[in-house]
Design a protein around this motif. Structure first.
Motif, PDB file in Angstrom:
ATOM      1  N   GLU A 168       0.829  -1.206   0.000  1.00  0.00           N
ATOM      2  CA  GLU A 168       0.000   0.000   0.000  1.00  0.00           C
ATOM      3  C   GLU A 168       0.869   1.264   0.000  1.00  0.00           C
ATOM      4  OE1 GLU A 168      -0.420  -2.589   1.932  1.00  0.00           O
ATOM      5  OE2 GLU A 168      -2.251  -3.405   1.022  1.00  0.00           O
ATOM      6  N   GLN A 169       1.948   1.247   0.779  1.00  0.00           N
ATOM      7  CA  GLN A 169       2.851   2.401   0.804  1.00  0.00           C
ATOM      8  C   GLN A 169       3.531   2.592  -0.555  1.00  0.00           C
ATOM      9  OE1 GLN A 169       5.313   1.083   4.047  1.00  0.00           O
ATOM     10  NE2 GLN A 169       4.224   2.316   5.584  1.00  0.00           N
ATOM     11  N   ALA A 170       3.963   1.483  -1.147  1.00  0.00           N
ATOM     12  CA  ALA A 170       4.603   1.575  -2.461  1.00  0.00           C
ATOM     13  C   ALA A 170       3.623   2.079  -3.505  1.00  0.00           C
ATOM     14  CB  ALA A 170       5.145   0.205  -2.863  1.00  0.00           C
ATOM     15  N   LEU A 171       2.372   1.611  -3.433  1.00  0.00           N
ATOM     16  CA  LEU A 171       1.356   2.042  -4.390  1.00  0.00           C
ATOM     17  C   LEU A 171       1.096   3.541  -4.253  1.00  0.00           C
ATOM     18  CD1 LEU A 171      -0.723   1.231  -6.539  1.00  0.00           C
ATOM     19  CD2 LEU A 171      -2.330   0.722  -4.688  1.00  0.00           C
ATOM     20  N   ALA A 172       1.035   4.016  -3.024  1.00  0.00           N
ATOM     21  CA  ALA A 172       0.815   5.448  -2.798  1.00  0.00           C
ATOM     22  C   ALA A 172       1.963   6.269  -3.387  1.00  0.00           C
ATOM     23  CB  ALA A 172       0.664   5.720  -1.302  1.00  0.00           C
ATOM     24  N   GLU A 173       3.197   5.764  -3.248  1.00  0.00           N
ATOM     25  CA  GLU A 173       4.338   6.496  -3.795  1.00  0.00           C
ATOM     26  C   GLU A 173       4.306   6.511  -5.327  1.00  0.00           C
ATOM     27  OE1 GLU A 173       8.922   6.790  -2.608  1.00  0.00           O
ATOM     28  OE2 GLU A 173       8.405   4.896  -3.572  1.00  0.00           O
ATOM     29  N   LEU A 174       3.954   5.389  -5.930  1.00  0.00           N
ATOM     30  CA  LEU A 174       3.863   5.338  -7.395  1.00  0.00           C
ATOM     31  C   LEU A 174       2.801   6.316  -7.897  1.00  0.00           C
ATOM     32  CD1 LEU A 174       4.158   1.508  -8.145  1.00  0.00           C
ATOM     33  CD2 LEU A 174       5.897   3.274  -8.446  1.00  0.00           C
ATOM     34  N   GLY A 178       3.354   9.400 -10.324  1.00  0.00           N
ATOM     35  CA  GLY A 178       2.528   9.512 -11.521  1.00  0.00           C
ATOM     36  C   GLY A 178       1.899  10.889 -11.656  1.00  0.00           C
ATOM     37  N   ARG A 179       1.435  11.470 -10.529  1.00  0.00           N
ATOM     38  CA  ARG A 179       0.850  12.820 -10.576  1.00  0.00           C
ATOM     39  C   ARG A 179       1.906  13.850 -10.965  1.00  0.00           C
ATOM     40  NH1 ARG A 179      -2.092  10.713  -6.094  1.00  0.00           N
ATOM     41  NH2 ARG A 179      -0.547  11.521  -4.616  1.00  0.00           N
ATOM     42  N   GLN A 180       3.132  13.660 -10.477  1.00  0.00           N
ATOM     43  CA  GLN A 180       4.211  14.579 -10.863  1.00  0.00           C
ATOM     44  C   GLN A 180       4.468  14.517 -12.368  1.00  0.00           C
ATOM     45  OE1 GLN A 180       7.714  13.671  -8.520  1.00  0.00           O
ATOM     46  NE2 GLN A 180       6.512  13.450  -6.630  1.00  0.00           N
ATOM     47  N   LEU A 181       4.475  13.309 -12.914  1.00  0.00           N
ATOM     48  CA  LEU A 181       4.739  13.154 -14.347  1.00  0.00           C
ATOM     49  C   LEU A 181       3.600  13.722 -15.183  1.00  0.00           C
ATOM     50  CD1 LEU A 181       6.246   9.535 -14.419  1.00  0.00           C
ATOM     51  CD2 LEU A 181       7.455  11.714 -14.523  1.00  0.00           C
ATOM     52  N   GLU A 182       2.375  13.643 -14.697  1.00  0.00           N
ATOM     53  CA  GLU A 182       1.242  14.208 -15.432  1.00  0.00           C
ATOM     54  C   GLU A 182       1.371  15.723 -15.540  1.00  0.00           C
ATOM     55  OE1 GLU A 182      -2.378  12.935 -13.640  1.00  0.00           O
ATOM     56  OE2 GLU A 182      -2.067  10.817 -14.120  1.00  0.00           O
ATOM     57  N   VAL A 183       1.932  16.329 -14.481  1.00  0.00           N
ATOM     58  CA  VAL A 183       2.149  17.783 -14.521  1.00  0.00           C
ATOM     59  C   VAL A 183       3.298  18.121 -15.467  1.00  0.00           C
ATOM     60  CG1 VAL A 183       2.820  19.788 -13.146  1.00  0.00           C
ATOM     61  CG2 VAL A 183       1.211  18.111 -12.200  1.00  0.00           C
ATOM     62  N   GLU A 184       4.373  17.340 -15.413  1.00  0.00           N
ATOM     63  CA  GLU A 184       5.548  17.620 -16.237  1.00  0.00           C
ATOM     64  C   GLU A 184       5.314  17.296 -17.715  1.00  0.00           C
ATOM     65  OE1 GLU A 184       8.992  15.693 -14.598  1.00  0.00           O
ATOM     66  OE2 GLU A 184       8.361  16.106 -12.539  1.00  0.00           O
ATOM     67  N   PHE A 185       4.512  16.270 -17.982  1.00  0.00           N
ATOM     68  CA  PHE A 185       4.262  15.854 -19.370  1.00  0.00           C
ATOM     69  C   PHE A 185       2.758  15.693 -19.569  1.00  0.00           C
ATOM     70  CE2 PHE A 185       8.261  14.030 -17.818  1.00  0.00           C
ATOM     71  CZ  PHE A 185       9.166  14.601 -18.695  1.00  0.00           C
ATOM     72  N   PRO A 186       2.033  16.810 -19.629  1.00  0.00           N
ATOM     73  CA  PRO A 186       0.561  16.744 -19.664  1.00  0.00           C
ATOM     74  C   PRO A 186      -0.004  16.083 -20.921  1.00  0.00           C
ATOM     75  CG  PRO A 186       1.332  18.973 -20.092  1.00  0.00           C
ATOM     76  CD  PRO A 186       2.532  18.191 -19.660  1.00  0.00           C
ATOM     77  N   ASN A 187       0.756  16.047 -21.986  1.00  0.00           N
ATOM     78  CA  ASN A 187       0.223  15.489 -23.235  1.00  0.00           C
ATOM     79  C   ASN A 187       0.493  13.998 -23.397  1.00  0.00           C
ATOM     80  OD1 ASN A 187      -0.679  18.052 -24.049  1.00  0.00           O
ATOM     81  ND2 ASN A 187       1.342  18.559 -24.883  1.00  0.00           N
ATOM     82  N   LYS A 190      -0.487   9.548 -18.417  1.00  0.00           N
ATOM     83  CA  LYS A 190      -1.675   9.511 -17.572  1.00  0.00           C
ATOM     84  C   LYS A 190      -1.608   8.218 -16.768  1.00  0.00           C
ATOM     85  CE  LYS A 190      -3.387  13.222 -19.492  1.00  0.00           C
ATOM     86  NZ  LYS A 190      -3.427  14.500 -18.749  1.00  0.00           N
ATOM     87  N   TRP A 191      -1.564   8.356 -15.442  1.00  0.00           N
ATOM     88  CA  TRP A 191      -1.326   7.181 -14.609  1.00  0.00           C
ATOM     89  C   TRP A 191      -2.502   6.930 -13.689  1.00  0.00           C
ATOM     90  CZ3 TRP A 191       2.599   4.870 -16.651  1.00  0.00           C
ATOM     91  CH2 TRP A 191       3.583   5.628 -17.285  1.00  0.00           C
ATOM     92  N   GLU A 192      -3.024   5.719 -13.746  1.00  0.00           N
ATOM     93  CA  GLU A 192      -4.103   5.308 -12.851  1.00  0.00           C
ATOM     94  C   GLU A 192      -3.729   3.955 -12.238  1.00  0.00           C
ATOM     95  OE1 GLU A 192      -7.776   5.299 -14.916  1.00  0.00           O
ATOM     96  OE2 GLU A 192      -7.697   7.414 -15.446  1.00  0.00           O
ATOM     97  N   PHE A 193      -2.955   3.994 -11.159  1.00  0.00           N
ATOM     98  CA  PHE A 193      -2.531   2.758 -10.500  1.00  0.00           C
ATOM     99  C   PHE A 193      -3.653   2.267  -9.595  1.00  0.00           C
ATOM    100  CE2 PHE A 193       1.536   4.821 -11.446  1.00  0.00           C
ATOM    101  CZ  PHE A 193       2.225   3.761 -12.013  1.00  0.00           C
ATOM    102  N   GLU A 194      -4.206   1.115  -9.903  1.00  0.00           N
ATOM    103  CA  GLU A 194      -5.270   0.543  -9.074  1.00  0.00           C
ATOM    104  C   GLU A 194      -4.711  -0.357  -7.974  1.00  0.00           C
ATOM    105  OE1 GLU A 194      -8.079  -1.373 -11.542  1.00  0.00           O
ATOM    106  OE2 GLU A 194      -8.606   0.421 -12.657  1.00  0.00           O
ATOM    107  N   ALA A 195      -3.698  -1.121  -8.309  1.00  0.00           N
ATOM    108  CA  ALA A 195      -3.116  -2.040  -7.334  1.00  0.00           C
ATOM    109  C   ALA A 195      -1.773  -2.520  -7.854  1.00  0.00           C
ATOM    110  CB  ALA A 195      -4.045  -3.232  -7.092  1.00  0.00           C
ATOM    111  N   LEU A 196      -0.984  -3.076  -6.953  1.00  0.00           N
ATOM    112  CA  LEU A 196       0.257  -3.726  -7.358  1.00  0.00           C
ATOM    113  C   LEU A 196      -0.025  -5.205  -7.557  1.00  0.00           C
ATOM    114  CD1 LEU A 196       2.923  -2.110  -4.999  1.00  0.00           C
ATOM    115  CD2 LEU A 196       2.323  -1.503  -7.331  1.00  0.00           C
ATOM    116  N   ALA A 197       0.330  -5.716  -8.717  1.00  0.00           N
ATOM    117  CA  ALA A 197       0.067  -7.117  -9.021  1.00  0.00           C
ATOM    118  C   ALA A 197       1.135  -7.994  -8.384  1.00  0.00           C
ATOM    119  CB  ALA A 197       0.046  -7.335 -10.535  1.00  0.00           C
ATOM    120  N   PRO A 198       0.750  -9.110  -7.761  1.00  0.00           N
ATOM    121  CA  PRO A 198       1.763 -10.019  -7.199  1.00  0.00           C
ATOM    122  C   PRO A 198       2.565 -10.680  -8.308  1.00  0.00           C
ATOM    123  CG  PRO A 198      -0.406 -11.026  -7.133  1.00  0.00           C
ATOM    124  CD  PRO A 198      -0.615  -9.607  -7.571  1.00  0.00           C
ATOM    125  N   ALA A 199       3.709 -11.205  -7.930  1.00  0.00           N
ATOM    126  CA  ALA A 199       4.598 -11.811  -8.925  1.00  0.00           C
ATOM    127  C   ALA A 199       3.918 -12.948  -9.679  1.00  0.00           C
ATOM    128  CB  ALA A 199       5.875 -12.318  -8.249  1.00  0.00           C
TER     129      ALA A 199
END
Length: 748
Positions: A168-174, A178-187, A190-199
């Motif tokens: 959960e902590q790693a997902l929050a950081e990703l 992702g929000r930072q990259l959306e600001v830097e590269f708006p075009n 676009k990141w929508e992380f729903e969950a981290l998939a297990p191996a």
């Protein structure tokens, strides 16, 4: 992700020990070393790929960060253990050797450990190279994936969490990155992380649910078979305790406590179960090679899994054996340790015997119920396999052989490719036993396919209507080779070449959907919104294109000769129909290709039967394994029922004699015994049917064309089990009917 996005997430995160990347292109690599040439699967990976996955090298080392540069030092590669053994004979001096990958020199710096073939169980990667060196192995006419384009998403990432960091902590950081990259590269990003998939989901991809369901089905099947066997053993122990009731009564009369007797009887059952466990391990060792030959759904090779008899397996076997001995020895032990001492010493313990008879009947009912569940499961898979084999595919694969080549990997230009296709096809068609042959980008029921946007002249699509269709580029003779009938029009011929009028053949569904009245002859379609129109010259019968259970799809065929410059340098399949066994055609096809160009690497050579084998893998394995264990269960159940009835008759010998003395004939005795066995059977069948209705619904995704509650299968299997049970009862019943009344009255 795109490559730039991967670098951003790799460098900005603090939750992972490392983020590794590998490409998702599934690239074929032409390996040339010494005089040998072969096609292998290659994969571009980040320099930290092996360390993040925790994969140690069999020999050599990982990639270094400076080896990811596209210029400067010699390109490097890591090879698989299998390739090391197959192509280099396991030589120790392979490290530092230079090989050619798609015409580019690479130095081997490492050998992956045995059994590692990448991050997918159904993959078979044999060589890994730095991700950034993809342009070096790009095939002719391709530039390779972009390392700068943020819209080019061709990379999959895998991360190893740091200690004390939750998903959960790693997902929050990703998400934050992702929000930072959306600001830097708006075009772009676009990141929508729903969950981290297990191996595990990475390893088997979208087949994880089916594979899990299949494995748990196997666990359940084996567990049910074990329960039936154990119920039989429990009945045998009950019968044995009956034979020892006088001994046990004497022991108790002499002061033996109940706990001591239970301990003794449990020790005996534990000894039996441990001996059975040892025997099972010996059989498992003997059958290991047979097990490795199986292939799970999704082309997951069982040999890719760990099948060694290690300490975990031995520990599990010991635990299972002990548990079995305790669970199925406790009931007979408790029953045997509660005799009426006075009645036993006098030679009469009918009340206790009746109670044990009820317990034995319960075990038989459980056996019948479990056996019915297994038989129904096996019946569903057998019917599913028959349904799959009976599907109208629209083509006749039959005695067909297939071999693949990739001219782009060979460095061909379009003119060379055109000559190669024509020469090879002529050679193959002249082979003894070949009735027809053709080239094709794809063959039926192949999951991969081209999808192109089309414009249909005179047809106005509805808002949101799909305008992308599957397309196949084929040479002359394709429809004859695969037995696909042309309902109207003509086949492609030698005049349909580059520079001539563009033509196409559509299937029935395309004609029905996009041309009024299904009259497609002479109508025109176009790839995209620009470029030349293709004139429809024929309508082919509908076929199955990607799977056996798909609905009818619009499909377009175009002549390969008109599109060699556009796509003829990709993987193409040579298809040949034989008048005899197609297995004998594979080697001559390889030689014919080699005569056209000795440097061509042939891969994917197989018969049609092998090609479609994966489509029915689940049904075949289910029918084989469930059928095998179902027959074992049926045999065990019949033996168990026979044993209980035989023992019951031996206990009722005097009663049978009295009945006969009072006027009962053989038919009456026969009915008496059969009725008792049939009562147990019917109760077991009813319980089994209810259990099967509950359990088989979990098999729905593994079945083809069959409902998990198929009434015919349920009724047929129930009838079969009842018939077998009647036969198991008939033998002891017939023996009881022949008892001499005088002998019976003097019994005991």
């Amino acid at each position: 992700l795109s490559y730039p996005a991967y670098l951003d997430f790799r460098d900005r995160n603090r939750a992972f020990e490392g983020l590794a990347a590998n490409d998702t292109l599934g690239r074929k690599i032409r390996l040339a070393h010494r005089e040998a040439i072969e096609m292998i699967d290659g994969e571009g990976v980040s320099d930290n790929y092996f360390s993040v996955l925790g994969v140690g090298m069999r020999a050599g080392r990982y990639f270094r960060a400076d080896e990811s540069q596209t210029s400067g030092s010699q390109p490097v590669a890591v090879i698989s253990y299998n390739l090391w053994q197959r192509a280099f004979d396991g030589q120790a001096n392979v490290l530092g050797r230079t090989v050619s990958l798609n015409g580019q020199p690479f130095t081997i710096i490492g050998i992956a450990p045995r059994g590692f073939h990448g991050t997918r169980l159904n993959g078979n990667v044999d060589v890994w190279f730095p991700l950034t060196l993809h342009p070096l192995v790009a095939t002719a006419g391709e530039s390779g994936p972009s390392l700068q384009d943020r819209d080019s998403q061709w990379i999959r990432i895998t991360g190893r969490l740091k200690q004390n960091t939750t998903a959960e902590q790693a997902l929050a950081e990703l998400r934050s990155i992702g929000r930072q990259l959306e600001v830097e590269f708006p075009n772009t990003d676009k990141w929508e992380f729903e969950a981290l998939a297990p191996a595990a989901s990475l390893v088997v991809g979208d087949r994880l649910d089916d594979l899990n369901r299949f494995v748990w089905m196997l666990v359940g099947v084996v567990g049910f078979a074990l329960l039936i066997a154990c119920a039989n053993v429990a009945n045998l122990l009950l019968a044995r305790s009956e034979a020892r009731r006088k001994e046990i009564g004497v022991r108790m009369a002499l002061g033996a406590g109940r706990f001591r007797l239970v301990r003794q009887l449990l020790t005996e059952s534990l000894l039996l179960s441990l001996l059975g466990g040892v025997a099972g391990l010996l059989v498992a060792m003997w059958a290991m090679d047979l097990l490795r030959a199986f292939e799970l759904p999704g082309r997951v090779q069982i040999e890719a899994l760990s099948l060694e008899l290690d300490l975990q397996v031995l520990g599990f076997s010991l635990l299972l054996s002990v548990s079995t001995g305790v669970v199925f020895g406790i009931a007979p032990a408790l029953a045997a340790s509660r005799p009426d001492i006075v009645a036993v010493l006098k030679g009469s313990d009918s009340g206790r015997a009746a109670g044990k008879q009820w317990l034995r009947g319960s075990f038989v009912i459980a056996q019948i119920a479990i056996s019915l569940v297994l038989l129904i499961g096996g019946g569903l898979f057998v019917k599913s396999l028959r349904q799959a084999l009976a599907v109208d595919t629209g083509f006749d694969g039959g005695p067909v052989a297939i071999a693949s080549v990739d001219l782009g990997v060979q460095g061909y230009n379009p003119s060379q490719a055109e000559n190669f296709y024509a020469q090879t096809l002529e050679r193959v068609r002249s082979l003894p036993g070949v009735t027809s042959a053709s080239w094709a980008s794809f063959v039926p029921v192949q999951r991969r396919a081209f999808m192109e946007d089309f414009t249909v002249e005179g047809y106005q699509p509805q808002p949101g209507e799909e305008s992308s269709f599957f397309m196949n580029f084929v040479s002359t003779g394709y429809f004859q080779t695969l037995g696909i009938p042309l309902l109207r029009g003509r086949d492609f011929n030698d005049r349909d070449v580059a520079g001539s009028t563009r033509v196409a053949i559509v299937n029935e569904e395309f004609a029905r959907r996009y041309f009024s009245g299904g009259d497609a002859m002479g109508r025109r379609i176009r790839i995209g919104t620009e470029g030349p129109f293709l004139e429809v010259i024929a309508v082919a019968r509908d076929s199955k294109y990607r799977s056996l259970d798909e609905e009818a799809l619009p499909y377009i065929y175009a002549p390969l000769a008109q599109y060699i410059r556009a796509m003829g340098l990709r993987e193409v399949k040579l298809i040949a129909r034989s008048a005899g066994d197609p297995v004998g055609l594979i080697a001559p096809m390889r030689r014919a290709i080699g005569e056209s160009d000795s440097q061509i690497a042939v891969f994917g050579a197989m018969t049609w039967r092998d090609h479609i084998g994966d489509l029915m893998r689940t049904q075949e394995m289910g029918a084989t394994l469930l059928g095998f264990f179902s027959l074992i269960a049926l045999a065990l159940t019949a033996v168990g029922l026979y044993g209980v009835m035989s023992y019951s008759i031996s206990r009722r010998t005097q009663e049978i004699g009295i009945r006969q003395a009072l006027g009962a004939d053989r038919w009456d005795i026969l009915k008496l015994v059969v009725r008792q066995g049939l009562t147990l059977t019917v109760i077991g069948v009813v319980i089994g049917l209810l259990a099967a209705l509950l359990l088989t619904r979990f098999l729905s995704s593994l079945l083809f064309g069959v409902e998990p509650d198929d009434a015919l299968t349920f009724a047929g299997v129930s009838a079969l089990l009842i018939v077998v049970a009647l036969l198991a009862c008939y033998v002891p019943a017939r023996r009881a009917a022949k008892v001499d009344p005088m002998v019976a009255l003097r019994y005991e």
